[in-house]
Design a protein around this motif. Structure first.
Motif, PDB file in Angstrom:
ATOM      1  N   ARG A   1      56.154  41.289 -11.151  1.00 43.35           N
ATOM      2  CA  ARG A   1      55.949  41.276  -9.711  1.00 43.35           C
ATOM      3  C   ARG A   1      57.219  40.880  -8.966  1.00 43.35           C
ATOM      4  NH1 ARG A   1      52.028  37.268  -6.178  1.00 43.35           N
ATOM      5  NH2 ARG A   1      53.937  36.117  -5.759  1.00 43.35           N
ATOM      6  N   PHE A   2      57.527  41.620  -7.906  1.00 44.16           N
ATOM      7  CA  PHE A   2      58.596  41.270  -6.980  1.00 44.16           C
ATOM      8  C   PHE A   2      58.002  41.080  -5.587  1.00 44.16           C
ATOM      9  CE2 PHE A   2      62.257  43.756  -9.269  1.00 44.16           C
ATOM     10  CZ  PHE A   2      62.218  42.840 -10.306  1.00 44.16           C
ATOM     11  N   TYR A   3      58.474  40.066  -4.898  1.00 46.85           N
ATOM     12  CA  TYR A   3      58.056  39.839  -3.517  1.00 46.85           C
ATOM     13  C   TYR A   3      59.282  39.422  -2.719  1.00 46.85           C
ATOM     14  CZ  TYR A   3      55.853  37.761   0.598  1.00 46.85           C
ATOM     15  OH  TYR A   3      55.509  37.455   1.894  1.00 46.85           O
ATOM     16  N   MET A   4      59.478  40.036  -1.580  1.00 47.22           N
ATOM     17  CA  MET A   4      60.611  39.713  -0.716  1.00 47.22           C
ATOM     18  C   MET A   4      60.128  39.573   0.713  1.00 47.22           C
ATOM     19  SD  MET A   4      64.190  41.834  -0.226  1.00 47.22           S
ATOM     20  CE  MET A   4      63.429  43.247   0.590  1.00 47.22           C
ATOM     21  N   VAL A   5      60.617  38.566   1.415  1.00 49.52           N
ATOM     22  CA  VAL A   5      60.181  38.352   2.792  1.00 49.52           C
ATOM     23  C   VAL A   5      61.388  38.097   3.694  1.00 49.52           C
ATOM     24  CG1 VAL A   5      59.855  35.857   2.505  1.00 49.52           C
ATOM     25  CG2 VAL A   5      58.560  37.075   4.267  1.00 49.52           C
ATOM     26  N   GLY A   6      61.304  38.651   4.902  1.00 44.85           N
ATOM     27  CA  GLY A   6      62.312  38.429   5.926  1.00 44.85           C
ATOM     28  C   GLY A   6      61.651  38.026   7.218  1.00 44.85           C
ATOM     29  N   ASP A   7      62.436  37.893   8.271  1.00 42.77           N
ATOM     30  CA  ASP A   7      61.901  37.462   9.558  1.00 42.77           C
ATOM     31  C   ASP A   7      60.964  38.482  10.187  1.00 42.77           C
ATOM     32  OD1 ASP A   7      63.341  35.133   9.380  1.00 42.77           O
ATOM     33  OD2 ASP A   7      65.004  35.835  10.634  1.00 42.77           O
ATOM     34  N   LYS A   8      61.111  39.756   9.813  1.00 39.39           N
ATOM     35  CA  LYS A   8      60.320  40.805  10.447  1.00 39.39           C
ATOM     36  C   LYS A   8      59.300  41.472   9.530  1.00 39.39           C
ATOM     37  CE  LYS A   8      63.976  42.148  13.725  1.00 39.39           C
ATOM     38  NZ  LYS A   8      64.820  43.284  14.174  1.00 39.39           N
ATOM     39  N   GLY A   9      59.335  41.153   8.233  1.00 38.73           N
ATOM     40  CA  GLY A   9      58.397  41.833   7.349  1.00 38.73           C
ATOM     41  C   GLY A   9      58.574  41.438   5.903  1.00 38.73           C
ATOM     42  N   PHE A  10      57.845  42.155   5.028  1.00 43.43           N
ATOM     43  CA  PHE A  10      57.869  41.824   3.607  1.00 43.43           C
ATOM     44  C   PHE A  10      57.777  43.089   2.768  1.00 43.43           C
ATOM     45  CE2 PHE A  10      53.375  42.313   4.475  1.00 43.43           C
ATOM     46  CZ  PHE A  10      52.875  42.902   3.327  1.00 43.43           C
ATOM     47  N   ALA A  11      58.098  42.938   1.485  1.00 45.71           N
ATOM     48  CA  ALA A  11      57.931  44.014   0.506  1.00 45.71           C
ATOM     49  C   ALA A  11      57.369  43.411  -0.769  1.00 45.71           C
ATOM     50  CB  ALA A  11      59.263  44.699   0.223  1.00 45.71           C
ATOM     51  N   PHE A  12      56.460  44.159  -1.389  1.00 49.64           N
ATOM     52  CA  PHE A  12      55.753  43.655  -2.563  1.00 49.64           C
ATOM     53  C   PHE A  12      55.622  44.774  -3.570  1.00 49.64           C
ATOM     54  CE2 PHE A  12      51.620  42.932  -4.721  1.00 49.64           C
ATOM     55  CZ  PHE A  12      51.866  41.690  -5.279  1.00 49.64           C
ATOM     56  N   LEU A  13      56.044  44.519  -4.821  1.00 51.82           N
ATOM     57  CA  LEU A  13      55.911  45.497  -5.899  1.00 51.82           C
ATOM     58  C   LEU A  13      55.171  44.869  -7.067  1.00 51.82           C
ATOM     59  CD1 LEU A  13      59.528  47.000  -5.949  1.00 51.82           C
ATOM     60  CD2 LEU A  13      57.451  48.231  -5.284  1.00 51.82           C
ATOM     61  N   GLN A  14      54.091  45.494  -7.502  1.00 52.92           N
ATOM     62  CA  GLN A  14      53.350  45.051  -8.695  1.00 52.92           C
ATOM     63  C   GLN A  14      52.503  46.208  -9.213  1.00 52.92           C
ATOM     64  OE1 GLN A  14      50.839  41.567  -8.256  1.00 52.92           O
ATOM     65  NE2 GLN A  14      50.505  41.413 -10.435  1.00 52.92           N
ATOM     66  N   PRO A  15      52.852  46.755 -10.377  1.00 52.34           N
ATOM     67  CA  PRO A  15      53.994  46.464 -11.243  1.00 52.34           C
ATOM     68  C   PRO A  15      55.316  46.788 -10.546  1.00 52.34           C
ATOM     69  CG  PRO A  15      52.353  47.811 -12.388  1.00 52.34           C
ATOM     70  CD  PRO A  15      52.009  47.840 -10.937  1.00 52.34           C
ATOM     71  N   ALA A  16      56.344  46.005 -10.881  1.00 49.36           N
ATOM     72  CA  ALA A  16      57.634  46.159 -10.233  1.00 49.36           C
ATOM     73  C   ALA A  16      58.666  46.852 -11.113  1.00 49.36           C
ATOM     74  CB  ALA A  16      58.168  44.790  -9.812  1.00 49.36           C
TER      75      ALA A  16
ATOM     76  N   HIS B   1      53.721  47.659  -1.626  1.00 48.64           N
ATOM     77  CA  HIS B   1      53.291  47.532  -0.239  1.00 48.64           C
ATOM     78  C   HIS B   1      54.437  46.923   0.562  1.00 48.64           C
ATOM     79  CE1 HIS B   1      49.274  47.814  -2.062  1.00 48.64           C
ATOM     80  NE2 HIS B   1      48.829  48.113  -0.867  1.00 48.64           N
ATOM     81  N   THR B   2      54.457  47.226   1.831  1.00 46.75           N
ATOM     82  CA  THR B   2      55.311  46.508   2.768  1.00 46.75           C
ATOM     83  C   THR B   2      54.434  46.142   3.968  1.00 46.75           C
ATOM     84  OG1 THR B   2      56.065  48.350   4.177  1.00 46.75           O
ATOM     85  CG2 THR B   2      57.213  48.023   2.081  1.00 46.75           C
ATOM     86  N   HIS B   3      55.015  45.453   4.936  1.00 44.75           N
ATOM     87  CA  HIS B   3      54.266  45.110   6.148  1.00 44.75           C
ATOM     88  C   HIS B   3      53.839  46.356   6.917  1.00 44.75           C
ATOM     89  CE1 HIS B   3      58.493  45.494   7.233  1.00 44.75           C
ATOM     90  NE2 HIS B   3      58.127  45.761   8.463  1.00 44.75           N
ATOM     91  N   LYS B   4      54.402  47.515   6.557  1.00 42.87           N
ATOM     92  CA  LYS B   4      54.037  48.765   7.224  1.00 42.87           C
ATOM     93  C   LYS B   4      52.951  49.530   6.484  1.00 42.87           C
ATOM     94  CE  LYS B   4      58.234  49.639   9.840  1.00 42.87           C
ATOM     95  NZ  LYS B   4      59.247  50.655  10.225  1.00 42.87           N
ATOM     96  N   GLY B   5      52.567  49.059   5.304  1.00 45.70           N
ATOM     97  CA  GLY B   5      51.505  49.720   4.568  1.00 45.70           C
ATOM     98  C   GLY B   5      51.874  50.017   3.126  1.00 45.70           C
ATOM     99  N   GLU B   6      51.012  50.794   2.468  1.00 50.34           N
ATOM    100  CA  GLU B   6      51.176  51.086   1.050  1.00 50.34           C
ATOM    101  C   GLU B   6      52.296  52.096   0.821  1.00 50.34           C
ATOM    102  OE1 GLU B   6      48.505  52.718  -2.754  1.00 50.34           O
ATOM    103  OE2 GLU B   6      47.664  52.651  -0.728  1.00 50.34           O
ATOM    104  N   LEU B   7      53.009  51.910  -0.293  1.00 54.29           N
ATOM    105  CA  LEU B   7      53.976  52.898  -0.753  1.00 54.29           C
ATOM    106  C   LEU B   7      53.266  53.792  -1.762  1.00 54.29           C
ATOM    107  CD1 LEU B   7      57.080  50.572  -1.320  1.00 54.29           C
ATOM    108  CD2 LEU B   7      56.572  51.984   0.676  1.00 54.29           C
ATOM    109  N   SER B   8      53.429  55.084  -1.628  1.00 54.82           N
ATOM    110  CA  SER B   8      52.616  55.986  -2.459  1.00 54.82           C
ATOM    111  C   SER B   8      53.422  57.173  -2.969  1.00 54.82           C
ATOM    112  CB  SER B   8      51.402  56.479  -1.667  1.00 54.82           C
ATOM    113  OG  SER B   8      51.818  57.101  -0.455  1.00 54.82           O
TER     114      SER B   8
END
Length: 370
Positions: free
Chosen positions: A282-297, A306-313
């Motif tokens: 798992r990877f998780y990254m966060v900034g002042d305006k949003g985040f990104a999440f990968l699992q499996p990474a 996923h990011t704060h804008k929705g699912e990556l597909s």
């Protein structure tokens, strides 16, 4: 007058032309479309399970082709010749491997042997005038890594490292978003990399062959991932080792290491590398305006994000298929990848690993100079 046949033929030709114009979000041709151009001719060195994975994935490559095999166990070669249609003239063992310099049908040697052998394998391949792709970690330490980089530079050949995630679409989308400032100022990265390792007699648990334990195998994903997700290199590390089974994980073979990395921007990474826990990818990254999440990474896929804008597909294609086609472009066409995969990139990870082991041994924060 235009006949019905003329119309259908023109329509068919138009339809066939469309794929040549299709580009991905980076302006690159989409994978799997028709290709006419130079093909990278690859010999795999070290015919274990990962080499088999690469060989199978390369069946779908457009720019790369498996044409050779090199093994320390010559009895494996006949099966590889048959399974992958490799001519006997392109097969070598570790004794006669240097003869590859006279083989004009092989462009690059892809080294997938145990870590401790990478240094010798790469230097011999470079001396034979062949480009080299080396699996990660590139070597046992920064000193060896520098010698490999120097040897390839002296021989005038390219040295690439098997960073397959540097070409993975979901990962690249996050890197693109970061480059566009969509996460704002980055503050924190969390990387969890681990699994419960099996056979206690395998080479990965042998200090002489592996150079360490979990950090040299699975932990490097979090080290490298922090760097490409945050887009900068660390300036310090701190680390602590936990060992619950000193029989299985002997001296010099780490079971679990928790480590932190600090970056010039002020961002901090907190990571875990282990051979004693499953479900850690798992990877998780966060900034002042949003985040990104990968699992499996970093697993063989499909990668989910996923990011704060929705699912990556993005659709899943075998990582090694994309990797080898992209590396063919780097070697044959001097293409520049979005994220570096050259020997200097591998050397940076080795220097960070050296610093983490030093931090474990001294129980103190260690400065990193890359």
């Amino acid at each position: 007058m235009q006949t019905r046949r003329n119309f259908i033929e023109k329509l068919s030709l138009s339809a066939l032309a469309v794929p040549f114009l299709q580009l991905d979000s980076w302006g690159q041709p989409k994978h799997g479309l028709f290709y006419e151009g130079p093909v990278l001719r690859v010999a795999l060195m070290g015919l274990g399970s990962y080499a088999t994975r690469v060989a199978d994935a390369m069946k779908d490559c457009k720019k790369a082709k498996l044409v050779g095999a090199i093994s320390g166990t010559p009895s494996k070669l006949p099966n590889w010749q048959k399974k992958y249609n490799i001519p006997a003239s392109n097969c070598y063992n570790y004794s006669n491997f240097d003869d590859i310099k006279n083989n004009k049908d092989i462009d690059v040697v892809y080294v997938t042997t145990p870590n401790a052998i990478h240094h010798n394998n790469v230097i011999r391949a470079a001396a034979a005038g062949k480009h080299v792709i080396c699996e990660k970690p590139m070597a046992l330490n920064g000193k060896e890594g520098q010698e490999m980089v120097d040897a390839c530079r002296k021989a005038g050949v390219k040295l690439l490292v098997g960073y397959r995630m540097h070409f993975e679409p979901n990962t690249l989308e996050i890197i693109k978003m970061r480059g566009n400032g969509e996460f704002g100022k980055l503050r924190f990265f969390n990387g969890l990399s681990g699994f419960r390792i099996g056979d206690p007699n395998q080479w990965r648990l042998n200090k002489e062959l592996a150079g360490g334990g979990s950090l040299m195998d699975i932990g490097i994903y979090s080290i490298n991932g922090a760097r490409y997700m945050l887009g900068e290199d660390p300036i310090w590390v701190a680390a602590h080792e936990t060992k619950t089974d000193p029989v299985k994980f002997k001296a010099g073979v780490d079971e679990t290491i928790q480590f932190e990395m600090g970056f010039p921007s002020g961002a901090v990474a907190s990571c875990l590398s282990t051979y004693n826990m499953n479900y850690l990818d798992r990877f998780y990254m966060v900034g002042d305006k949003g985040f990104a999440f990968l699992q499996p990474a970093t697993g063989y896929g499909p990668i989910k994000g996923h990011t704060h804008k929705g699912e990556l597909s993005f659709p899943h294609i075998a990582h090694q298929t994309i990797q080898m086609d992209e590396m063919a472009g780097i070697i044959l066409e001097n293409k520049n990848p979005i994220v570096a995969v050259d020997g200097n990139e591998g050397l940076k990870d080795l220097k960070i690993i050296d610093a983490i082991y030093k931090a474990v041994g001294t129980n103190s924060k260690v400065e990193v100079s890359l």
